[in-house]
Design a protein around this motif. Structure first.
Motif, PDB file in Angstrom:
ATOM      1  N   GLU A   1       0.828  -1.197   0.000  1.00 12.07           N
ATOM      2  CA  GLU A   1       0.000   0.000   0.000  1.00 12.07           C
ATOM      3  C   GLU A   1       0.872   1.260   0.000  1.00 12.07           C
ATOM      4  OE1 GLU A   1      -3.165  -0.170  -0.384  1.00 12.07           O
ATOM      5  OE2 GLU A   1      -3.200  -2.370  -0.246  1.00 12.07           O
TER       6      GLU A   1
ATOM      7  N   GLU B   1       0.865   3.983   1.805  1.00 11.97           N
ATOM      8  CA  GLU B   1       1.344   4.446   3.107  1.00 11.97           C
ATOM      9  C   GLU B   1       2.497   3.574   3.605  1.00 11.97           C
ATOM     10  OE1 GLU B   1       2.225   6.420   6.465  1.00 11.97           O
ATOM     11  OE2 GLU B   1       1.077   7.100   4.718  1.00 11.97           O
TER      12      GLU B   1
ATOM     13  N   ARG C   1       5.632   4.668   1.886  1.00 14.65           N
ATOM     14  CA  ARG C   1       6.196   5.881   2.483  1.00 14.65           C
ATOM     15  C   ARG C   1       6.891   5.565   3.809  1.00 14.65           C
ATOM     16  NH1 ARG C   1       1.567   8.040  -0.220  1.00 14.65           N
ATOM     17  NH2 ARG C   1       0.164   7.540   1.500  1.00 14.65           N
ATOM     18  N   GLN C   2       6.312   4.648   4.594  1.00 16.42           N
ATOM     19  CA  GLN C   2       6.968   4.242   5.836  1.00 16.42           C
ATOM     20  C   GLN C   2       8.296   3.552   5.543  1.00 16.42           C
ATOM     21  OE1 GLN C   2       4.024   1.769   7.760  1.00 16.42           O
ATOM     22  NE2 GLN C   2       2.991   3.516   8.720  1.00 16.42           N
TER      23      GLN C   2
ATOM     24  N   GLU D   1       6.241   5.840  -6.330  1.00 22.05           N
ATOM     25  CA  GLU D   1       4.803   5.942  -6.076  1.00 22.05           C
ATOM     26  C   GLU D   1       4.033   5.780  -7.387  1.00 22.05           C
ATOM     27  OE1 GLU D   1       3.782   8.406  -2.125  1.00 22.05           O
ATOM     28  OE2 GLU D   1       4.525   9.660  -3.766  1.00 22.05           O
TER      29      GLU D   1
END
Length: 324
Positions: free
Chosen positions: A133, A135, A138-139, A163
């Motif tokens: 996913e 998010e 990004r983590q 992304e």
């Protein structure tokens, strides 16, 4: 595993990883039987690199000058990777006398995955998952950036490239409780990447004279590679930045036989808890589940003992020189 097979697997997988991980949408790729070079107009060395060198000893100075000039013309820092098959044998010595400096080094290690290696007991409240996913992506980038002490620009560039893209590798992220604390990356390849040098496809524009036979933007219209699930919430086809579909025509088809483990890092405040070893073991299990039969790593001196305990043996040395 025979030493020659292990070294071929280590070099081949590393080259595929570097090509995939360090390639931005604006990257220009230069390739010939002698050199593969990635040049991006960004002031971060890891995105400007020479990942493969088979230069003749005669005329070496001119060849190195031509490669270096592509970085110098943009005033960008760069990295030059030296592996056991890099030629000539005194290439690193020549580079050190030609404006390149430093000599970061790693131990090339490999193991068979046919037998299950000892699996460490998982640390308390730690779980490892595959990044799927936006998010989680990004983590992953934030933990990678902090764990390796990379600049914020590195994280921004990776996110801009990844992304919405179909990633040609698998990202793993470890959480302790609800907090992301460690990363790893799994790169699959065949055991011989860029070792057989077929002719450049006739449709590709060639450069003459000069060292390079080909130059293309990484976002060019190459034949699509096998589909991989995008790390994106957008519908399929919503972006033209599919990194997996831009592999150049000289790459052999990926067999997935070899699993390379990269980008293993833990946040400083979460170290010495066994999390790094746990996410590495999880990456190996993921590789087995995906049908890989061998695994390779490039280890620092500090990580050598950990990888030996997991079943890796040492086969070669890898070096990286820097400029600018």
């Amino acid at each position: 595993m025979e030493a020659a097979e292990a070294v071929a697997a280590i070099e081949g997988n590393l080259e595929r990883f570097l090509f995939n991980f360090c390639r931005l949408p604006e990257t220009r790729v230069y390739h010939s039987p002698e050199v593969t070079q990635l040049v991006a107009e960004v002031p971060v060395g890891m995105f400007n690199l020479v990942l493969r060198s088979r230069l003749p000893a005669e005329g070496l100075a001119a060849a190195v000058a031509e490669v270096t000039s592509r970085f110098a013309a943009l005033s960008v820092p760069a990295c030059w990777w030296i592996t056991p098959s890099s030629r000539p044998e005194h290439l690193a010595h020549h580079l050190l006398g030609s404006g390149w400096s430093g000599a970061s080094g790693w131990r090339g290690m490999a193991m068979e995955l046919t037998a299950t290696s000892p699996s460490p007991s998982p640390p308390e409240r730690v779980r490892v998952s595959v990044v799927r996913e936006p998010e989680a992506l990004r983590q992953w980038v934030r933990v990678f950036q902090r764990g390796f002490g990379a600049s914020g620009q590195v994280g921004e560039l990776l996110l801009r490239a990844w992304e919405g893209a179909e990633l040609p590798f698998t990202l793993l992220l470890a959480h302790q409780d609800a907090a992301p604390v460690a990363t790893a990356l799994l790169q699959k390849s065949g055991s011989a990447f860029l070792t057989g040098h077929g002719s450049v496809a006739p449709s590709i524009r060639t450069h003459a004279p000069g060292l390079f036979h080909e130059s293309t933007r990484s976002g060019g219209s190459h034949p699509p590679a096998r589909s991989r699930a995008p790390v994106s919430s957008r519908p399929s086809g919503a972006t033209d930045r599919h990194l997996a579909s831009t592999e150049p025509p000289w790459l052999p088809q990926e067999t997935g036989e070899v699993a390379g483990i990269y980008c293993v890092t833990t946040l400083p405040e979460a170290r010495r808890r066994g999390i790094g070893r746990h996410i590495t073991a999880a990456a190996l299990e993921t590789a087995r589940a995906q049908g890989c039969t061998r695994a390779i790593v490039q280890s620092t001196e500090m990580g050598r003992g950990l990888y030996r305990r997991l079943g890796f043996g040492e086969y070669c040395r890898i070096r990286m020189l820097e400029r600018g």
